[in-house]
Design a protein around this motif. Structure first.
Motif, short mmCIF file in Angstrom:
data_model
loop_
_atom_site.label_atom_id
_atom_site.label_comp_id
_atom_site.label_asym_id
_atom_site.label_seq_id
_atom_site.Cartn_x
_atom_site.Cartn_y
_atom_site.Cartn_z
N SER A 59 0.88 -1.02 0.45
CA SER A 59 0.25 0.00 -0.21
C SER A 59 1.10 1.06 -0.25
O SER A 59 1.78 1.71 0.88
N LEU A 60 0.00 2.70 -0.36
CA LEU A 60 1.39 3.36 -0.40
C LEU A 60 0.11 4.41 0.38
O LEU A 60 0.81 6.08 0.73
N LEU A 61 -0.33 3.55 1.01
CA LEU A 61 -1.12 4.39 2.55
C LEU A 61 -1.59 3.89 3.86
O LEU A 61 -2.17 4.23 4.41
N THR A 62 0.02 3.34 3.86
CA THR A 62 0.26 3.02 5.06
C THR A 62 1.11 3.88 6.06
O THR A 62 2.70 3.83 5.87
N ALA A 63 0.41 4.86 6.81
CA ALA A 63 1.43 5.37 7.84
C ALA A 63 2.10 5.30 8.83
O ALA A 63 3.54 5.79 9.56
N ALA A 64 1.71 3.70 9.27
CA ALA A 64 1.97 3.32 10.33
C ALA A 64 2.63 1.09 10.14
O ALA A 64 1.00 1.20 10.78
N PRO A 65 3.14 1.24 9.38
CA PRO A 65 3.89 -0.22 9.29
C PRO A 65 3.96 -0.85 10.19
O PRO A 65 4.01 -0.60 11.56
N GLY A 66 2.94 -1.85 9.92
CA GLY A 66 3.06 -3.47 11.00
C GLY A 66 4.31 -4.41 10.90
O GLY A 66 5.25 -3.32 9.82
N PRO A 67 4.66 -5.28 11.29
CA PRO A 67 5.26 -6.48 10.44
C PRO A 67 5.33 -6.64 9.25
O PRO A 67 3.55 -6.66 8.48
N ALA A 68 6.45 -6.57 8.48
CA ALA A 68 6.12 -6.83 7.26
C ALA A 68 6.59 -8.39 6.76
O ALA A 68 5.24 -8.81 6.14
N TYR A 69 6.33 -9.69 8.21
CA TYR A 69 6.48 -10.78 7.50
C TYR A 69 5.24 -11.37 8.93
O TYR A 69 6.61 -11.43 9.89
N VAL A 70 4.84 -12.08 8.63
CA VAL A 70 4.39 -13.21 9.99
C VAL A 70 4.03 -13.84 9.17
O VAL A 70 3.24 -14.19 8.12
N LEU A 71 4.60 -15.03 10.30
CA LEU A 71 4.04 -17.11 9.43
C LEU A 71 3.40 -17.32 10.63
O LEU A 71 4.13 -17.38 12.26
N HIS A 72 2.65 -18.77 10.26
CA HIS A 72 2.52 -19.01 11.25
C HIS A 72 2.35 -20.72 10.89
O HIS A 72 1.94 -20.40 10.24
N GLY A 73 2.45 -21.45 12.24
CA GLY A 73 2.53 -22.90 11.74
C GLY A 73 2.00 -23.65 12.57
O GLY A 73 1.63 -22.79 13.79
N THR A 74 1.91 -25.11 12.62
CA THR A 74 1.66 -25.42 13.59
C THR A 74 2.25 -25.64 15.18
O THR A 74 2.03 -26.38 16.52
N ARG A 75 3.07 -25.64 15.31
CA ARG A 75 4.51 -24.98 15.76
C ARG A 75 4.28 -24.17 16.83
O ARG A 75 6.02 -23.69 17.99
N GLY A 76 4.29 -23.16 15.93
CA GLY A 76 4.59 -20.95 16.43
C GLY A 76 3.86 -20.14 15.61
O GLY A 76 3.52 -20.82 14.59
N SER A 77 4.64 -19.08 15.55
CA SER A 77 4.92 -17.95 14.93
C SER A 77 6.01 -17.54 15.11
O SER A 77 6.68 -17.61 15.71
N PHE A 78 6.18 -16.82 13.58
CA PHE A 78 7.27 -15.56 13.49
C PHE A 78 6.42 -13.85 13.15
O PHE A 78 5.84 -14.15 12.53
N GLN A 79 7.42 -12.95 13.79
CA GLN A 79 7.26 -12.25 13.10
C GLN A 79 8.70 -10.84 12.40
O GLN A 79 8.73 -11.44 13.44
N LYS A 80 8.81 -10.48 12.27
CA LYS A 80 9.64 -9.35 11.44
C LYS A 80 9.66 -8.67 10.60
O LYS A 80 8.33 -7.69 10.00
#
Length: 340
Positions: free
Chosen positions: A231-252
């Protein structure tokens, strides 16, 4: 080491100055020989030995040139790459390499006929943040992945001063063809060809006639859903990478510093180059047993676009497979064209 690859740039604007010249001039496998500068002759201020040509035809007529970097507007990539291949040069093409699958196939066929290489400049595979994402995925720590989000957000309310980027009649205009190839290539390099895709585009900026928002839903076997958005209209970006799996999650977060450093004149050979600032680690949350969680903060490896140029060198001089494969480029364009 084999002889350096004699290389020419088709432009010395922002991309030539930041994303190409610093690497071609510091990697021993390349000799940065020539550039096309139709009006302002400014590259010699930083690279005194450069040969500045007035036209693409003039540059391509140089028999010593082996590789041409096509770093021009999206709608010119196909025609200029074809022209370079016809002149007997390998091509390194910025994203997107073409704007249709048919154009890509024509370039690949021409390259095969002339025993040349069509190479894609998908530099974001060598971002520090994405390299960490790749490490987490390939480690298997998250178990079977179920849901993945990749985002590339900016805030730019005003229309682009480069009017061709805002003209829907120009091939490759709009955000989905601008930032889309970056995050889409990252997803495809990790997860392969999707079984089904759904593409959403929208225009939100006042006066915009091209998409400034895109959302790509890639569906894979075993229920994996991958969402790629920008998006070109996101003034406060959240995590760029979010991954969910059967054993856990990762954010970056998106924290790669290479573009900023290069814009400030730092060379890729500097000791501080490509290292993310403190506090930008990725967060890995694992569930070893019901009711238990383990949280760790993972530092990203050094970002290094020189890895792309090393791959170009190894492909041209030693016949090694280029990591950005032709079928991945075809999948990318199939999604962007809405054909998959």
């Amino acid at each position: 080491m084999s002889s350096p690859i004699q290389t020419g740039l088709l432009a010395y604007g922002m991309s030539g100055r930041i994303f190409h010249a610093p690497f071609l001039s510091t990697h021993l496998g390349f000799s940065l020989r020539a550039v096309v500068e139709r009006s302002r002759k400014q590259m010699a201020q930083h690279y005194p030995a450069i040969i500045s040509h007035d036209s693409v035809a003039e540059l391509l007529a140089d028999p010593q040139l082996e590789l041409v970097v096509v770093n021009t507007p999206n709608d010119t990539h196909f025609a200029l790459a074809r022209q370079a291949l016809q002149a007997g040069k390998h091509v390194l093409i910025e994203k997107p390499v073409a704007t249709t699958v048919a154009e890509l196939d024509e370039l690949l066929a021409l390259a095969a006929e002339r025993r040349l290489h069509v190479l894609a400049y998908q530099n974001r595979r060598w971002d520090s943040d994405f390299q960490l994402v790749r490490q987490v995925v390939e480690s298997g720590q998250l178990g079977q992945l179920t849901e993945v989000h990749f985002r590339f957000d900016r805030y730019k309310l005003a229309l682009n001063a480069k009017t061709f980027k805002e003209d829907p009649s120009v091939a490759g205009s709009g955000l989905s063809f601008d930032l889309g190839p970056h995050v889409l290539d990252q997803a495809l390099s990790l997860f392969g060809q999707p079984e089904r895709t759904h593409v959403t585009r929208a225009s939100h900026r006042p006066g915009s006639r091209v998409d400034d928002y895109f959302h790509l839903h890639l569906q894979y076997p075993q229920g994996l859903n991958v969402f790629v958005a920008g998006s070109l209209l996101t003034a406060a970006p959240g995590p760029a990478y979010v991954l969910h799996g059967t054993r856990g999650s990762f954010q970056k977060s998106r924290a790669d510093v290479q573009e900023t450093q290069l814009d400030q004149g730092l060379l890729p050979t500097a000791a501080t180059y490509g290292h993310e600032p403190a506090g930008q680690q990725g967060t890995l949350t694992l569930v070893p047993a019901p009711g238990e969680t383990q949280v760790s903060h993972l530092p990203a490896p050094q970002g290094q676009y020189q890895g792309l140029f090393e791959a170009v060198y190894q492909t041209i001089r030693h016949g090694q497979p280029f990591p950005v494969r032709a079928e991945q480029l075809r999948w990318q364009l199939e999604v962007l064209e809405g054909k998959s």
